[in-house]
Design a protein around this motif. Structure first.
Motif, PDB file in Angstrom:
ATOM      1  N   VAL A   1      47.537  20.735  58.607  1.00 46.21           N
ATOM      2  CA  VAL A   1      48.112  19.456  58.173  1.00 46.21           C
ATOM      3  C   VAL A   1      47.433  18.301  58.897  1.00 46.21           C
ATOM      4  CG1 VAL A   1      50.195  18.017  58.179  1.00 46.21           C
ATOM      5  CG2 VAL A   1      50.346  20.418  57.521  1.00 46.21           C
ATOM      6  N   ILE A   2      47.233  18.461  60.199  1.00 49.28           N
ATOM      7  CA  ILE A   2      46.547  17.425  60.982  1.00 49.28           C
ATOM      8  C   ILE A   2      45.108  17.271  60.517  1.00 49.28           C
ATOM      9  CG2 ILE A   2      45.733  16.783  63.286  1.00 49.28           C
ATOM     10  CD1 ILE A   2      48.221  18.107  64.434  1.00 49.28           C
ATOM     11  N   GLN A   3      44.401  18.372  60.363  1.00 48.12           N
ATOM     12  CA  GLN A   3      43.003  18.325  59.957  1.00 48.12           C
ATOM     13  C   GLN A   3      42.819  17.623  58.620  1.00 48.12           C
ATOM     14  OE1 GLN A   3      42.115  22.518  60.061  1.00 48.12           O
ATOM     15  NE2 GLN A   3      41.501  22.493  62.220  1.00 48.12           N
ATOM     16  N   LEU A   4      43.631  17.982  57.642  1.00 47.65           N
ATOM     17  CA  LEU A   4      43.495  17.395  56.311  1.00 47.65           C
ATOM     18  C   LEU A   4      43.969  15.944  56.284  1.00 47.65           C
ATOM     19  CD1 LEU A   4      44.547  20.422  54.075  1.00 47.65           C
ATOM     20  CD2 LEU A   4      42.237  19.603  54.589  1.00 47.65           C
ATOM     21  N   SER A   5      44.989  15.615  57.085  1.00 48.38           N
ATOM     22  CA  SER A   5      45.449  14.228  57.161  1.00 48.38           C
ATOM     23  C   SER A   5      44.373  13.333  57.778  1.00 48.38           C
ATOM     24  CB  SER A   5      46.740  14.137  57.973  1.00 48.38           C
ATOM     25  OG  SER A   5      47.798  14.802  57.325  1.00 48.38           O
ATOM     26  N   LYS A   6      43.725  13.812  58.810  1.00 46.16           N
ATOM     27  CA  LYS A   6      42.632  13.051  59.423  1.00 46.16           C
ATOM     28  C   LYS A   6      41.505  12.789  58.420  1.00 46.16           C
ATOM     29  CE  LYS A   6      42.885  14.542  64.273  1.00 46.16           C
ATOM     30  NZ  LYS A   6      42.171  15.297  65.337  1.00 46.16           N
ATOM     31  N   LYS A   7      41.199  13.793  57.613  1.00 49.61           N
ATOM     32  CA  LYS A   7      40.075  13.689  56.679  1.00 49.61           C
ATOM     33  C   LYS A   7      40.402  12.856  55.453  1.00 49.61           C
ATOM     34  CE  LYS A   7      36.695  16.488  54.143  1.00 49.61           C
ATOM     35  NZ  LYS A   7      36.199  17.864  53.879  1.00 49.61           N
ATOM     36  N   TYR A   8      41.571  13.072  54.858  1.00 50.90           N
ATOM     37  CA  TYR A   8      41.876  12.466  53.567  1.00 50.90           C
ATOM     38  C   TYR A   8      42.875  11.311  53.634  1.00 50.90           C
ATOM     39  CZ  TYR A   8      39.468  16.482  51.555  1.00 50.90           C
ATOM     40  OH  TYR A   8      38.519  17.421  51.222  1.00 50.90           O
ATOM     41  N   LEU A   9      43.648  11.221  54.716  1.00 53.44           N
ATOM     42  CA  LEU A   9      44.663  10.165  54.850  1.00 53.44           C
ATOM     43  C   LEU A   9      44.507   9.430  56.180  1.00 53.44           C
ATOM     44  CD1 LEU A   9      47.576  12.470  53.683  1.00 53.44           C
ATOM     45  CD2 LEU A   9      46.652  10.594  52.326  1.00 53.44           C
ATOM     46  N   PRO A  10      43.298   8.979  56.503  1.00 56.62           N
ATOM     47  CA  PRO A  10      43.070   8.400  57.832  1.00 56.62           C
ATOM     48  C   PRO A  10      43.864   7.130  58.100  1.00 56.62           C
ATOM     49  CG  PRO A  10      41.190   7.990  56.400  1.00 56.62           C
ATOM     50  CD  PRO A  10      42.071   8.951  55.674  1.00 56.62           C
ATOM     51  N   CYS A  11      44.223   6.382  57.062  1.00 52.94           N
ATOM     52  CA  CYS A  11      44.936   5.128  57.310  1.00 52.94           C
ATOM     53  C   CYS A  11      46.379   5.362  57.747  1.00 52.94           C
ATOM     54  CB  CYS A  11      44.896   4.233  56.079  1.00 52.94           C
ATOM     55  SG  CYS A  11      45.877   4.833  54.691  1.00 52.94           S
ATOM     56  N   ILE A  12      46.947   6.520  57.453  1.00 54.37           N
ATOM     57  CA  ILE A  12      48.337   6.776  57.847  1.00 54.37           C
ATOM     58  C   ILE A  12      48.445   6.950  59.356  1.00 54.37           C
ATOM     59  CG2 ILE A  12      50.260   8.414  57.674  1.00 54.37           C
ATOM     60  CD1 ILE A  12      49.584   8.737  54.740  1.00 54.37           C
ATOM     61  N   GLY A  13      47.552   7.719  59.943  1.00 56.64           N
ATOM     62  CA  GLY A  13      47.542   7.876  61.394  1.00 56.64           C
ATOM     63  C   GLY A  13      46.827   6.752  62.117  1.00 56.64           C
ATOM     64  N   GLY A  14      46.000   6.005  61.384  1.00 62.06           N
ATOM     65  CA  GLY A  14      45.244   4.918  62.011  1.00 62.06           C
ATOM     66  C   GLY A  14      44.417   5.431  63.177  1.00 62.06           C
ATOM     67  N   GLY A  15      44.474   4.724  64.288  1.00 64.94           N
ATOM     68  CA  GLY A  15      43.705   5.127  65.461  1.00 64.94           C
ATOM     69  C   GLY A  15      44.465   6.019  66.415  1.00 64.94           C
ATOM     70  N   CYS A  16      45.582   6.585  65.973  1.00 62.94           N
ATOM     71  CA  CYS A  16      46.417   7.359  66.906  1.00 62.94           C
ATOM     72  C   CYS A  16      45.673   8.560  67.467  1.00 62.94           C
ATOM     73  CB  CYS A  16      47.713   7.801  66.239  1.00 62.94           C
ATOM     74  SG  CYS A  16      47.604   9.232  65.136  1.00 62.94           S
ATOM     75  N   TRP A  17      44.812   9.177  66.663  1.00 65.76           N
ATOM     76  CA  TRP A  17      44.143  10.416  67.096  1.00 65.76           C
ATOM     77  C   TRP A  17      43.162  10.172  68.232  1.00 65.76           C
ATOM     78  CZ3 TRP A  17      47.199  13.696  65.022  1.00 65.76           C
ATOM     79  CH2 TRP A  17      47.698  13.521  63.736  1.00 65.76           C
ATOM     80  N   GLU A  18      42.690   8.948  68.372  1.00 65.66           N
ATOM     81  CA  GLU A  18      41.750   8.622  69.453  1.00 65.66           C
ATOM     82  C   GLU A  18      42.444   8.009  70.665  1.00 65.66           C
ATOM     83  OE1 GLU A  18      40.914   7.537  66.088  1.00 65.66           O
ATOM     84  OE2 GLU A  18      40.044   9.557  66.031  1.00 65.66           O
ATOM     85  N   ASP A  19      43.741   7.765  70.583  1.00 64.93           N
ATOM     86  CA  ASP A  19      44.468   7.130  71.677  1.00 64.93           C
ATOM     87  C   ASP A  19      44.756   8.175  72.760  1.00 64.93           C
ATOM     88  OD1 ASP A  19      46.658   5.934  73.286  1.00 64.93           O
ATOM     89  OD2 ASP A  19      46.645   4.400  71.723  1.00 64.93           O
ATOM     90  N   SER A  20      44.363   7.870  73.986  1.00 64.33           N
ATOM     91  CA  SER A  20      44.507   8.834  75.084  1.00 64.33           C
ATOM     92  C   SER A  20      45.969   9.128  75.429  1.00 64.33           C
ATOM     93  CB  SER A  20      43.788   8.318  76.335  1.00 64.33           C
ATOM     94  OG  SER A  20      44.346   7.088  76.771  1.00 64.33           O
ATOM     95  N   ARG A  21      46.889   8.297  74.964  1.00 66.55           N
ATOM     96  CA  ARG A  21      48.314   8.518  75.252  1.00 66.55           C
ATOM     97  C   ARG A  21      48.908   9.623  74.378  1.00 66.55           C
ATOM     98  NH1 ARG A  21      50.543   2.607  74.315  1.00 66.55           N
ATOM     99  NH2 ARG A  21      48.923   2.731  72.701  1.00 66.55           N
ATOM    100  N   LEU A  22      48.216   9.998  73.304  1.00 60.53           N
ATOM    101  CA  LEU A  22      48.727  11.026  72.398  1.00 60.53           C
ATOM    102  C   LEU A  22      48.212  12.394  72.808  1.00 60.53           C
ATOM    103  CD1 LEU A  22      50.241  11.879  69.825  1.00 60.53           C
ATOM    104  CD2 LEU A  22      48.113  11.453  68.550  1.00 60.53           C
TER     105      LEU A  22
END
Length: 292
Positions: A121-142
């Motif tokens: 779910v995470i992998q496909l969301s990052k690839k196809y729905l990047p605007c939903i997570g925005g920059g959260c995946w690169e934030d060191s707090r996550l």
């Protein structure tokens, strides 16, 4: 090829994808991008005409690019504007990244543990729905943990998190264990005294019995708990709920002004006024049921 012929071909390529629920269906028209089976569920990515790219799990709508704020702002901001501290946050589920993105708008936040059982779910969301997570995946707090949220809350030490957010799908399959007394008791145990608990608690129309039972169960464990109601046009009935709870008072009803003023300009849906009205919008029948 003339424009009218091209338009006709494009229309022929479009399909309807529906979520079916008790003799009703809730659908969007567009193109199916992919459909894959993970270890836990069927995952569909659909490009809709109306709401942009959307995610379905086991044929149920989860989120869409142009209609995720209604859900993610509702589940996050009543909790994060009202908890005494918001340094450590736990998200159970939330693999599309939308809940984490909303949490990360707060400068006070130091750590989010996001426990998602399905890595795909995470992998496909990052690839196809990047605007939903925005920059959260690169934030060191996550801090993303691929694992079982039920086990995570069971094994976490007491009084650890300031806010706990249960961003789960419907109570079936992998999410079924997130709607029971043992799980909620562990959430109560690991939540700090002046913290806030938040969970999606289904539609008061399409899933009325599940909704009422969930709110009653949360109230039986936390001393204070109240449902908030809002619109989710993508979901069955278009009418949804989130329930907030705390140990010592109804603090989730009262946003801290300093926090609210910092966050409200970044929101499309949430504001202190919207929140007040949404807590007060409890249907009379539901209110009577919750008192029994």
């Amino acid at each position: 090829m003339n424009l009218s012929k091209t338009s006709g071909i494009n229309k022929l390529n479009k399909i309807w994808v529906d979520e079916y629920h008790e003799s009703t269906r809730f659908g969007l028209r567009g193109k199916k991008i992919l459909e894959e089976e993970s270890e836990y569920q069927k995952i569909t990515i659909f490009d809709s005409d109306r709401y942009g790219k959307a995610l379905l799990l086991d044929h149920c709508w989860m989120c869409a690019e142009n209609q995720e704020k209604e859900y993610h702002e509702a589940i996050v901001h009543p909790a994060l504007t009202s908890a005494e501290k918001i340094e450590k946050i736990l998200i159970i589920g939330g693999g599309d990244g939308g809940t984490a993105k909303e949490c990360l708008k707060y400068n006070e936040l130091k750590q989010i543990d996001m426990v998602e059982i399905d890595q795909k779910v995470i992998q496909l969301s990052k690839k196809y729905l990047p605007c939903i997570g925005g920059g959260c995946w690169e934030d060191s707090r996550l801090n993303v943990i691929i694992g079982d949220g039920i086990k995570w809350v069971k094994n976490t030490k007491e009084d650890y998190y300031d806010v706990i957010i249960i961003d789960s799908s419907d109570p079936k399959g992998a999410a079924k264990g997130l709607f029971n007394q043992i799980f909620f008791r562990n959430c109560h145990r690991i939540l700090r005294t002046n913290g806030v608990f938040s969970a999606q608690t289904e539609s008061p129309e399409s899933f009325q019995e599940i909704h009422i039972n969930a709110v009653k169960l949360i109230r039986s464990i936390f001393k204070y708990a109240d449902p908030l109601y809002g619109n989710m046009p993508l979901y069955p009935s278009g009418y949804w709920s989130w329930t907030f709870a705390s140990k010592k008072s109804q603090r989730y009803l009262h946003p801290i002004p300093e926090r609210s003023s910092q966050i409200v300009s970044k929101c499309n849906i949430w504001s202190p006024r919207w929140q007040k009205g949404s807590f007060e919008a409890i249907p009379a029948q539901i209110e009577r049921e919750l008192k029994t």
